[in-house]
Design a protein around this motif. Sequence first.
Motif, mmCIF file in Angstrom:
data_model
loop_
_atom_site.group_PDB
_atom_site.id
_atom_site.type_symbol
_atom_site.label_atom_id
_atom_site.label_comp_id
_atom_site.label_asym_id
_atom_site.label_seq_id
_atom_site.Cartn_x
_atom_site.Cartn_y
_atom_site.Cartn_z
ATOM 1 N N PHE A 311 0.988 -1.265 -0.047
ATOM 2 C CA PHE A 311 -0.192 0.057 -0.080
ATOM 3 C C PHE A 311 0.922 1.334 -0.058
ATOM 4 N N ASP A 312 0.277 2.312 -0.461
ATOM 5 C CA ASP A 312 0.935 3.535 -0.480
ATOM 6 C C ASP A 312 0.312 4.235 0.512
ATOM 7 N N GLU A 313 0.707 5.779 0.925
ATOM 8 C CA GLU A 313 0.396 6.346 1.916
ATOM 9 C C GLU A 313 -0.883 6.793 1.922
ATOM 10 N N ASN A 314 -1.641 6.612 0.673
ATOM 11 C CA ASN A 314 -3.124 6.853 0.564
ATOM 12 C C ASN A 314 -3.971 5.564 0.798
ATOM 13 N N GLY A 315 -3.376 4.483 0.899
ATOM 14 C CA GLY A 315 -4.153 3.239 1.264
ATOM 15 C C GLY A 315 -4.518 2.646 -0.085
ATOM 16 N N LYS A 316 -3.593 2.895 -1.415
ATOM 17 C CA LYS A 316 -3.770 2.202 -2.751
ATOM 18 C C LYS A 316 -2.751 1.248 -2.746
ATOM 19 N N ILE A 317 -3.325 0.375 -3.649
ATOM 20 C CA ILE A 317 -1.939 -0.711 -3.849
ATOM 21 C C ILE A 317 -1.124 -0.057 -4.868
ATOM 22 N N LYS A 318 0.290 -0.335 -4.552
ATOM 23 C CA LYS A 318 1.261 0.190 -5.707
ATOM 24 C C LYS A 318 1.306 -0.885 -6.659
ATOM 25 N N LYS A 319 1.908 -0.313 -7.823
ATOM 26 C CA LYS A 319 1.943 -1.050 -8.822
ATOM 27 C C LYS A 319 3.282 -1.800 -9.063
ATOM 28 N N THR A 320 3.430 -2.722 -8.080
ATOM 29 C CA THR A 320 4.906 -3.452 -8.020
ATOM 30 C C THR A 320 5.120 -4.454 -9.243
#
Length: 444
Positions: A311-320
Amino acid sequence: MKLHFKKVFLMLAAGIIGSQTISAQDIVRKFDFGSGAVLSGFTGVDAQSVYTPENGFGIVSTSPVKAQAGEGECNLTNDWVTSDAPFYFKIDLPEGRYRITVTLGNSEEATATTVKAESRRLMLENIETPKGEVITRTFIVDVRTPRINDTLEVRRKPREMTYLNWDNSLTLEFNGPKPCVSSIVIESANGLRAIFLAGDSTVTDQENEPWASWGQMFPRFLKPEIAVCNYAESGETLKAFRRANRLEKIISVMKPGDYLFIEFGHNDQKPGGNHVDPFTTYQEQIRFYMNEARKKGGIPVLVTSTARRAFDENGKIKKTLLEYPDAMRQLAKEENVALVDLNAMTKVLYETLGVANSTHAFVHYPANTFPGQDKALEDNTHFNPYGAYELAKCVVQSIIDQKLELANYVVDDFAGFDPAKPDDFETFFWPLSPAADVVKPDGN
């Protein structure tokens, strides 16, 4: 480090080495469980019917099983085997697909039985029967060996050498609050269509608790008219899967009309000899898989890789996974093949659950959750049974949404699934299989 019930799997692994002289064609084996009279044409199985390689069939369990009988005339439903703990029935069989019909329940008590096959493939989910009710259920199991021909076989990793998926036997696990079986009928079903799964640790049949993947939950959602043949393996890449002859094994047993689901990306993006670039060599490798299937009359289906729990700081999934899902989407469009966009669906699922609750879909357990586990398990790639179950539902829903012919094989009790409205993890029921392992699968 292995945890508990290791003895069970040593017993199940017994007899892995040996020759198969029986043809898989037209096999019919019938077993009458319990302490009553054995029905004509059936083989009796009671509490003393322990599996040995010499017998070729029997019960495997480290806990007592009880063979019982009710009153009345001899039939398949008035005697049974039950236990207060999971137990296995193992029978040596040649490679093939089999239609398994089980009779569950008994006349004296309520029962609740979950049936898993081979390496923890979910076949029947918590089948409850009240006292006096007996029901029959049927499912399809793929039994395989590493052999391809007289000179070639799948090159397995050391940990696979004792996996139940690869031995010369069919193993059925009876689990749940009160597992009970009164009969099993096993019939050859090699004429059925099949769905072959090629992929990595997010797809494979995970051998041990608490690990799980969507491929081993997938059979639960399909009618007993098609087989799921899961050849995925942890740590695999498109290149390594081919080098180990896993794709060749699939193609060797594929028939016209069979499906090949292809999901790779987690390990292919890593640097090294197995690395492929998204819009060039990654797509080239997938095209090879597709073309090999098409040569046999197979139908390829592409699956984007599951998102990682990052997760990023906004609670969204990162594009790993970077551009690999986009490359798969582009290829599916160019080749006009079906696409299960599991990457997009898992992103919605994790974000809906949130940063904290999404851990309940992964192998996140505090120390001492399992016997002998002295350290916390925190894995943000590999799923536990709840997460794997939700992902399998995503796959099934995608099949339905795209109006694929495969939708005809979805079980009638599938009520649909929206990853933005996941099942409650607190009420999800999964009876733990006896063997557990704290060593995480290959890949991340």
